[in-house]
Design a protein around this motif. Structure first.
Motif, short mmCIF file in Angstrom:
data_model
loop_
_atom_site.label_atom_id
_atom_site.label_comp_id
_atom_site.label_asym_id
_atom_site.label_seq_id
_atom_site.Cartn_x
_atom_site.Cartn_y
_atom_site.Cartn_z
N HIS A 1 0.89 -1.23 -0.06
CA HIS A 1 0.17 0.31 -0.13
C HIS A 1 0.97 1.23 0.09
O HIS A 1 0.44 2.29 -0.65
N ASP A 2 1.84 1.23 0.63
CA ASP A 2 2.93 2.35 0.66
C ASP A 2 3.32 2.82 -0.74
O ASP A 2 3.53 4.03 -0.85
N ASP A 3 3.63 1.62 -1.54
CA ASP A 3 4.18 1.92 -2.94
C ASP A 3 3.04 2.72 -3.76
O ASP A 3 3.44 2.92 -5.08
N LEU A 4 1.73 2.46 -3.48
CA LEU A 4 0.60 2.94 -4.52
C LEU A 4 0.85 4.32 -4.84
O LEU A 4 1.40 5.20 -4.15
N MET B 1 0.11 6.85 -2.37
CA MET B 1 1.02 7.19 -1.36
C MET B 1 2.37 7.65 -1.96
O MET B 1 2.64 8.69 -2.35
N ASP B 2 3.31 6.64 -1.90
CA ASP B 2 4.71 7.10 -2.25
C ASP B 2 5.03 6.94 -3.76
O ASP B 2 5.91 7.34 -4.30
N ASN B 3 4.01 6.32 -4.43
CA ASN B 3 3.96 6.19 -5.83
C ASN B 3 5.44 5.70 -6.42
O ASN B 3 6.13 6.29 -7.19
N ASP B 4 5.83 4.57 -5.86
CA ASP B 4 7.14 3.67 -6.36
C ASP B 4 6.80 2.54 -7.26
O ASP B 4 5.98 1.86 -7.11
N ASP B 5 7.64 2.62 -8.17
CA ASP B 5 7.68 1.72 -9.18
C ASP B 5 8.45 0.30 -9.14
O ASP B 5 8.08 -0.70 -9.79
N GLU B 6 9.28 0.46 -7.92
CA GLU B 6 10.05 -0.55 -7.84
C GLU B 6 10.26 -0.96 -6.48
O GLU B 6 10.29 0.29 -5.44
N ARG B 7 10.56 -2.00 -5.86
CA ARG B 7 10.83 -2.10 -4.41
C ARG B 7 11.76 -3.42 -4.45
O ARG B 7 11.20 -4.38 -5.10
N ARG B 8 12.63 -3.41 -3.75
CA ARG B 8 13.79 -4.77 -3.74
C ARG B 8 14.22 -4.90 -5.01
O ARG B 8 14.48 -6.15 -5.51
MG MG Z 1 7.80 4.33 0.77
#
Ligand code: MG
Ligand code: IPE
Ligand code: IPE
Length: 285
Positions: free
Chosen positions: A84-87, A90-97
Protein backbone atom coordinates in the motif's frame (compact mmCIF):
# COMPACT_ATOMS: atom_id res chain seq x y z
CA UNK A 1 29.73 -18.07 8.27
CA UNK A 2 28.87 -16.23 11.47
CA UNK A 3 26.45 -17.72 13.95
CA UNK A 4 23.93 -14.96 13.19
CA UNK A 5 23.91 -15.44 9.42
CA UNK A 6 23.55 -19.23 9.73
CA UNK A 7 20.71 -18.76 12.23
CA UNK A 8 19.06 -16.16 9.95
CA UNK A 9 19.19 -18.63 7.05
CA UNK A 10 17.43 -21.32 9.08
CA UNK A 11 14.91 -18.75 10.25
CA UNK A 12 14.27 -17.50 6.71
CA UNK A 13 13.65 -21.03 5.43
CA UNK A 14 11.01 -21.57 8.13
CA UNK A 15 9.36 -18.19 7.50
CA UNK A 16 9.33 -18.61 3.72
CA UNK A 17 7.73 -22.03 3.93
CA UNK A 18 5.13 -20.78 6.45
CA UNK A 19 4.24 -17.80 4.26
CA UNK A 20 3.99 -20.06 1.20
CA UNK A 21 1.42 -22.19 3.03
CA UNK A 22 -0.61 -19.09 4.03
CA UNK A 23 -1.08 -18.08 0.38
CA UNK A 24 -1.73 -21.55 -0.99
CA UNK A 25 -5.23 -22.55 -2.13
CA UNK A 26 -6.09 -18.98 -3.09
CA UNK A 27 -9.48 -18.30 -4.63
CA UNK A 28 -10.07 -17.08 -7.32
CA UNK A 29 -7.08 -18.90 -8.77
CA UNK A 30 -6.08 -15.82 -10.79
CA UNK A 31 -5.40 -14.01 -7.48
CA UNK A 32 -2.80 -16.61 -6.39
CA UNK A 33 0.11 -15.07 -8.33
CA UNK A 34 -0.37 -11.40 -7.27
CA UNK A 35 -1.04 -12.41 -3.65
CA UNK A 36 2.15 -14.49 -3.39
CA UNK A 37 4.27 -12.01 -5.38
CA UNK A 38 5.24 -9.44 -2.67
CA UNK A 39 6.07 -12.29 -0.27
CA UNK A 40 8.59 -13.65 -2.79
CA UNK A 41 10.62 -10.58 -3.76
CA UNK A 42 13.44 -10.99 -1.23
CA UNK A 43 12.43 -9.22 2.00
CA UNK A 44 15.02 -9.50 4.76
CA UNK A 45 12.50 -11.01 7.25
CA UNK A 46 13.98 -8.94 10.08
CA UNK A 47 10.70 -8.76 12.03
CA UNK A 48 10.02 -12.52 12.14
CA UNK A 49 13.70 -13.01 13.02
CA UNK A 50 13.33 -10.70 16.03
CA UNK A 51 10.18 -12.56 17.05
CA UNK A 52 11.88 -15.96 16.89
CA UNK A 53 15.00 -14.58 18.62
CA UNK A 54 12.84 -13.29 21.50
CA UNK A 55 11.15 -16.69 21.83
CA UNK A 56 14.58 -18.32 21.93
CA UNK A 57 15.73 -15.84 24.58
CA UNK A 58 12.90 -16.91 26.89
CA UNK A 59 12.89 -20.60 26.00
CA UNK A 60 16.66 -21.09 26.15
CA UNK A 61 16.87 -23.01 22.86
CA UNK A 62 16.14 -22.71 19.14
CA UNK A 63 12.65 -23.84 18.10
CA UNK A 64 11.05 -22.03 15.17
CA UNK A 65 7.69 -23.72 15.82
CA UNK A 66 7.04 -21.88 19.10
CA UNK A 67 6.51 -18.33 17.78
CA UNK A 68 5.51 -19.31 14.25
CA UNK A 69 2.05 -17.69 14.47
CA UNK A 70 3.11 -14.16 15.48
CA UNK A 71 6.27 -14.30 13.33
CA UNK A 72 4.29 -15.02 10.15
CA UNK A 73 1.57 -12.53 11.07
CA UNK A 74 4.13 -9.72 11.46
CA UNK A 75 5.60 -10.39 8.03
CA UNK A 76 2.11 -10.42 6.48
CA UNK A 77 1.32 -7.02 8.04
CA UNK A 78 4.74 -5.63 7.05
CA UNK A 79 4.28 -6.85 3.46
CA UNK A 80 0.79 -5.36 3.16
CA UNK A 81 2.14 -2.03 4.49
CA UNK A 82 4.78 -1.95 1.75
CA UNK A 83 2.30 -2.86 -1.03
CA UNK A 84 0.00 0.00 0.00
CA UNK A 85 2.89 2.40 0.76
CA UNK A 86 4.10 2.05 -2.85
CA UNK A 87 0.70 2.86 -4.41
CA UNK A 88 0.34 5.99 -6.58
CA UNK A 89 -1.73 7.75 -3.88
CA UNK A 90 1.04 7.11 -1.34
CA UNK A 91 4.75 7.06 -2.31
CA UNK A 92 4.07 6.19 -5.95
CA UNK A 93 7.05 3.85 -6.29
CA UNK A 94 7.54 1.65 -9.35
CA UNK A 95 10.19 -0.57 -7.79
CA UNK A 96 10.80 -2.28 -4.46
CA UNK A 97 13.71 -4.60 -3.71
CA UNK A 98 14.82 -4.02 -7.32
CA UNK A 99 11.60 -5.46 -8.74
CA UNK A 100 8.35 -3.93 -10.05
CA UNK A 101 5.93 -3.04 -7.25
CA UNK A 102 2.62 -4.92 -7.11
CA UNK A 103 0.57 -2.21 -8.85
CA UNK A 104 3.15 -2.11 -11.67
CA UNK A 105 3.49 -5.90 -12.03
CA UNK A 106 -0.33 -6.26 -11.96
CA UNK A 107 -2.64 -3.24 -11.53
CA UNK A 108 -3.69 -0.78 -8.85
CA UNK A 109 -6.96 -2.45 -7.82
CA UNK A 110 -5.13 -5.77 -7.52
CA UNK A 111 -2.43 -4.18 -5.33
CA UNK A 112 -5.06 -2.71 -2.99
CA UNK A 113 -6.76 -6.09 -2.72
CA UNK A 114 -3.44 -7.93 -2.18
CA UNK A 115 -2.70 -5.58 0.74
CA UNK A 116 -6.21 -6.01 2.15
CA UNK A 117 -5.95 -9.80 1.93
CA UNK A 118 -2.50 -9.97 3.58
CA UNK A 119 -3.56 -7.70 6.44
CA UNK A 120 -6.80 -9.51 7.09
CA UNK A 121 -5.27 -12.99 6.95
CA UNK A 122 -2.58 -11.85 9.39
CA UNK A 123 -5.08 -11.81 12.25
CA UNK A 124 -6.14 -15.41 11.68
CA UNK A 125 -2.51 -16.49 11.44
CA UNK A 126 -1.46 -14.50 14.55
CA UNK A 127 -3.37 -16.76 16.95
CA UNK A 128 -3.53 -19.96 14.90
CA UNK A 129 -1.15 -22.13 16.92
CA UNK A 130 -1.35 -20.38 20.31
CA UNK A 131 -3.36 -21.30 23.42
CA UNK A 132 -6.55 -19.22 23.65
CA UNK A 133 -5.44 -16.57 26.19
CA UNK A 134 -2.08 -15.98 24.50
CA UNK A 135 -3.85 -15.89 21.11
CA UNK A 136 -6.30 -13.20 22.19
CA UNK A 137 -3.50 -11.08 23.68
CA UNK A 138 -1.45 -11.49 20.50
CA UNK A 139 -4.27 -10.48 18.14
CA UNK A 140 -5.14 -7.46 20.29
CA UNK A 141 -1.53 -6.30 20.45
CA UNK A 142 -1.07 -6.79 16.70
CA UNK A 143 -4.11 -4.59 16.03
CA UNK A 144 -2.70 -1.86 18.28
CA UNK A 145 0.76 -2.07 16.69
CA UNK A 146 -0.53 -2.02 13.10
CA UNK A 147 -3.31 0.55 13.45
CA UNK A 148 -3.55 4.26 14.16
CA UNK A 149 -1.91 3.85 17.61
CA UNK A 150 1.12 2.39 15.85
CA UNK A 151 2.22 1.95 12.24
CA UNK A 152 -0.67 3.80 10.56
CA UNK A 153 -0.28 6.71 13.04
CA UNK A 154 3.37 6.95 11.99
CA UNK A 155 2.48 6.78 8.30
CA UNK A 156 -0.06 9.59 8.75
CA UNK A 157 2.53 11.75 10.58
CA UNK A 158 4.95 11.01 7.74
CA UNK A 159 2.65 12.07 4.90
CA UNK A 160 1.25 15.05 6.83
CA UNK A 161 4.76 16.52 7.22
CA UNK A 162 5.76 19.32 9.57
CA UNK A 163 8.12 17.23 11.71
CA UNK A 164 10.77 19.67 12.87
CA UNK A 165 12.11 18.41 16.19
CA UNK A 166 13.81 15.24 17.39
CA UNK A 167 11.04 14.19 19.81
CA UNK A 168 8.37 14.30 17.10
CA UNK A 169 10.67 12.43 14.70
CA UNK A 170 11.24 9.76 17.39
CA UNK A 171 7.47 9.47 17.83
CA UNK A 172 6.92 9.19 14.07
CA UNK A 173 9.41 6.34 13.77
CA UNK A 174 8.21 4.71 17.00
CA UNK A 175 4.87 4.36 15.22
CA UNK A 176 5.87 3.79 11.63
CA UNK A 177 8.43 1.04 12.21
CA UNK A 178 8.96 0.73 15.98
CA UNK A 179 5.48 -0.51 16.91
CA UNK A 180 5.67 -3.60 14.71
CA UNK A 181 9.24 -4.35 15.83
CA UNK A 182 8.24 -4.01 19.50
CA UNK A 183 5.28 -6.32 18.80
CA UNK A 184 7.73 -8.80 17.24
CA UNK A 185 9.90 -9.17 20.35
CA UNK A 186 6.97 -8.99 22.80
CA UNK A 187 4.89 -11.61 20.94
CA UNK A 188 7.87 -13.97 20.54
CA UNK A 189 8.39 -13.83 24.31
CA UNK A 190 4.67 -14.33 24.95
CA UNK A 191 4.53 -17.40 22.69
CA UNK A 192 7.50 -18.92 24.56
CA UNK A 193 5.92 -18.22 27.97
CA UNK A 194 2.62 -19.74 26.80
CA UNK A 195 4.48 -22.83 25.55
CA UNK A 196 6.18 -23.20 28.94
CA UNK A 197 2.90 -22.70 30.80
CA UNK A 198 4.46 -19.57 32.35
CA UNK A 199 2.85 -16.39 33.67
CA UNK A 200 1.63 -14.28 30.72
CA UNK A 201 2.06 -11.17 32.89
CA UNK A 202 5.75 -11.90 33.47
CA UNK A 203 7.71 -8.59 33.49
CA UNK A 204 10.11 -10.08 30.91
CA UNK A 205 7.50 -9.14 28.28
CA UNK A 206 7.83 -5.44 29.14
CA UNK A 207 11.61 -5.79 28.77
CA UNK A 208 11.24 -7.49 25.40
CA UNK A 209 8.82 -4.82 24.18
CA UNK A 210 11.25 -2.08 25.24
CA UNK A 211 14.10 -4.01 23.59
CA UNK A 212 12.12 -3.90 20.33
CA UNK A 213 11.40 -0.18 20.65
CA UNK A 214 15.09 0.58 21.25
CA UNK A 215 16.32 -1.66 18.44
CA UNK A 216 13.73 -0.16 16.06
CA UNK A 217 15.01 3.29 16.90
CA UNK A 218 18.67 2.26 16.66
CA UNK A 219 17.94 0.71 13.25
CA UNK A 220 16.32 3.96 12.05
CA UNK A 221 19.17 6.16 13.30
CA UNK A 222 21.73 3.86 11.66
CA UNK A 223 19.68 4.04 8.45
CA UNK A 224 19.79 7.83 8.55
CA UNK A 225 23.58 7.74 8.98
CA UNK A 226 23.87 5.40 5.97
CA UNK A 227 21.64 7.76 3.97
CA UNK A 228 23.34 10.95 5.23
CA UNK A 229 25.10 11.63 1.94
CA UNK A 230 21.84 11.45 0.01
CA UNK A 231 20.19 13.91 2.44
CA UNK A 232 22.79 16.55 1.67
CA UNK A 233 20.49 18.12 -0.96
CA UNK A 234 18.04 18.92 1.85
CA UNK A 235 14.64 18.81 0.24
CA UNK A 236 14.01 15.21 1.32
CA UNK A 237 12.11 14.12 4.44
CA UNK A 238 13.33 15.10 7.93
CA UNK A 239 16.05 12.84 9.31
CA UNK A 240 17.99 12.45 12.55
CA UNK A 241 21.21 13.47 10.78
CA UNK A 242 19.66 16.75 9.64
CA UNK A 243 18.45 17.52 13.17
CA UNK A 244 21.37 16.15 15.21
CA UNK A 245 24.33 15.80 12.82
CA UNK A 246 25.93 12.53 11.74
CA UNK A 247 28.24 12.03 14.75
CA UNK A 248 25.49 12.51 17.36
CA UNK A 249 23.05 10.34 15.37
CA UNK A 250 25.51 7.49 15.23
CA UNK A 251 26.39 7.91 18.93
CA UNK A 252 22.71 7.70 19.86
CA UNK A 253 22.18 4.64 17.63
CA UNK A 254 24.92 2.78 19.52
CA UNK A 255 23.60 3.97 22.89
CA UNK A 256 20.08 2.66 22.08
CA UNK A 257 21.49 -0.70 20.97
CA UNK A 258 23.59 -0.97 24.17
CA UNK A 259 20.56 -0.11 26.31
CA UNK A 260 18.53 -2.76 24.48
CA UNK A 261 21.22 -5.42 24.97
CA UNK A 262 21.45 -4.69 28.71
CA UNK A 263 17.69 -5.40 29.01
CA UNK A 264 17.93 -8.97 27.71
CA UNK A 265 21.42 -9.99 28.83
CA UNK A 266 20.19 -12.14 31.71
CA UNK A 267 17.59 -14.17 29.76
CA UNK A 268 17.93 -17.91 29.11
CA UNK A 269 19.46 -17.55 25.60
CA UNK A 270 19.74 -13.94 24.40
CA UNK A 271 22.47 -14.71 21.79
CA UNK A 272 20.40 -13.98 18.69
CA UNK A 273 18.64 -10.93 20.16
CA UNK A 274 22.02 -9.46 21.11
CA UNK A 275 23.46 -10.26 17.67
CA UNK A 276 20.46 -8.63 15.94
CA UNK A 277 20.75 -5.51 18.15
CA UNK A 278 24.44 -5.21 17.24
CA UNK A 279 23.71 -5.84 13.57
CA UNK A 280 21.11 -3.02 13.61
CA UNK A 281 23.86 -0.45 14.20
CA UNK A 282 26.94 -2.12 12.70
CA UNK A 283 25.57 -3.00 9.26
CA UNK A 284 26.88 -1.22 6.17
CA UNK A 285 23.74 -1.38 4.01
MG1 MG B 1 7.75 4.33 0.76
C1 IPE C 1 11.64 -1.26 4.90
O1 IPE C 1 11.66 -2.29 5.88
C2 IPE C 1 10.48 -0.35 5.01
C3 IPE C 1 10.18 0.22 6.31
C4 IPE C 1 9.31 -0.33 7.10
C5 IPE C 1 10.82 1.50 6.67
P1 IPE C 1 12.70 -3.48 5.69
O2 IPE C 1 14.06 -2.91 5.43
O3 IPE C 1 12.58 -4.44 6.82
O4 IPE C 1 12.14 -4.13 4.35
P2 IPE C 1 12.33 -5.55 3.65
O5 IPE C 1 11.13 -6.34 4.02
O6 IPE C 1 13.59 -6.20 4.10
O7 IPE C 1 12.36 -5.21 2.18
C1 IPE D 1 7.45 2.16 4.34
O1 IPE D 1 7.87 3.40 4.73
C2 IPE D 1 6.11 1.78 4.92
C3 IPE D 1 5.98 1.69 6.38
C4 IPE D 1 6.93 1.87 7.23
C5 IPE D 1 4.67 1.38 6.92
P1 IPE D 1 8.87 4.27 3.81
O2 IPE D 1 8.11 4.85 2.68
O3 IPE D 1 9.58 5.19 4.71
O4 IPE D 1 9.92 3.19 3.33
P2 IPE D 1 10.31 2.77 1.84
O5 IPE D 1 11.32 3.76 1.40
O6 IPE D 1 9.06 2.84 1.00
O7 IPE D 1 10.87 1.38 1.97
Amino acid sequence: MSTLSAWLERCRAEVDSGLGAVVSETWPETFATPLAYPLQTGGKRIRPALCHAAAQAVLGREDFAIAKSPALAIELVHTYSLVHDDLPAMDNDDERRGKPTVHIAFDEATAILVGDALLTEAFAVACRDLPAEAGVRTVTALARAAGHHGMIGGQVADITGGVEDVDTLVRLHAGKTGALIAFATWSGGLAALAHQGGDLDDPVLGQLRRFGELVGLAFQLADDVLDAEEDAGDDGPPSFCKLLGVAETSRRARAYADEAIALVDGLADPTMLVALARFSVERDH
